[in-house]
Design a protein around this motif. Structure first.
Motif, PDB file in Angstrom:
ATOM      1  N   GLN A   1       6.413  28.095 -11.054  1.00 18.15           N
ATOM      2  CA  GLN A   1       7.658  28.281 -11.770  1.00 18.15           C
ATOM      3  C   GLN A   1       8.741  27.430 -11.128  1.00 18.15           C
ATOM      4  O   GLN A   1       9.079  27.620  -9.959  1.00 18.15           O
ATOM      5  CB  GLN A   1       8.078  29.749 -11.780  1.00 18.15           C
TER       6      GLN A   1
ATOM      7  N   GLN B   1       9.909  28.291 -17.478  1.00 20.69           N
ATOM      8  CA  GLN B   1       8.932  29.357 -17.619  1.00 20.69           C
ATOM      9  C   GLN B   1       7.818  29.186 -16.592  1.00 20.69           C
ATOM     10  O   GLN B   1       7.434  28.065 -16.254  1.00 20.69           O
ATOM     11  CB  GLN B   1       8.354  29.334 -19.038  1.00 20.69           C
ATOM     12  N   ARG B   2       7.304  30.299 -16.121  1.00 21.55           N
ATOM     13  CA  ARG B   2       6.138  30.238 -15.258  1.00 21.55           C
ATOM     14  C   ARG B   2       4.944  29.759 -16.070  1.00 21.55           C
ATOM     15  O   ARG B   2       4.733  30.202 -17.195  1.00 21.55           O
ATOM     16  CB  ARG B   2       5.860  31.616 -14.651  1.00 21.55           C
ATOM     17  N   GLU B   3       4.178  28.864 -15.509  1.00 21.05           N
ATOM     18  CA  GLU B   3       3.041  28.326 -16.226  1.00 21.05           C
ATOM     19  C   GLU B   3       1.777  28.395 -15.380  1.00 21.05           C
ATOM     20  O   GLU B   3       1.817  28.292 -14.153  1.00 21.05           O
ATOM     21  CB  GLU B   3       3.293  26.875 -16.650  1.00 21.05           C
TER      22      GLU B   3
END
Length: 116
Positions: A41, A46-48
């Motif tokens: 992140q 957004q966290r991916e």
């Protein structure tokens, strides 16, 4: 009961390499039953999911990591590693590990900063 502990992050120049480690602590956890992933992140993003590995060792990567990152696991040691090569500034993020697709509580992550 179960805690995810990431380590290995750091500050480095573009083109450098780094290896991250994740230890799944706590008795009663059978890591071999779960797929595992590395996430990242970046600020404001957004966290991916960047890499994942099944109990059987099948791996998958986000397009931006393909060919540069390698995820591996040691079920007996309850560890998951992420080897990162040819790092780019856009790889800068806090990196986390977790089970996939259903997650445990998130750990603190480890910061990777790639900058010139």
């Amino acid at each position: 009961q179960v805690q995810l502990v990431e380590s290995g992050g750091g500050f480095l120049q573009p083109g450098g390499s780094l290896s991250l480690s994740c230890v799944v602590s706590g008795s009663g956890t059978i890591l071999s039953l779960y797929a595992m992933g590395w996430f990242r992140q970046a600020p404001g993003k957004q966290r991916e999911l960047v890499a994942a590995i099944t109990p059987g060792g099948i791996t998958t990567y986000v397009d931006s990591a393909e060919g540069r990152f390698t995820i591996s696991r040691d079920n007996a040691k309850k560890t998951v590693m992420l080897r990162m090569l040819s790092l780019k500034p856009e790889d800068t993020a806090v990196y986390y590990c977790n089970t996939v697709p259903v997650h445990l509580n998130w750990g603190q992550g480890t910061q990777v900063t790639v900058s010139s």
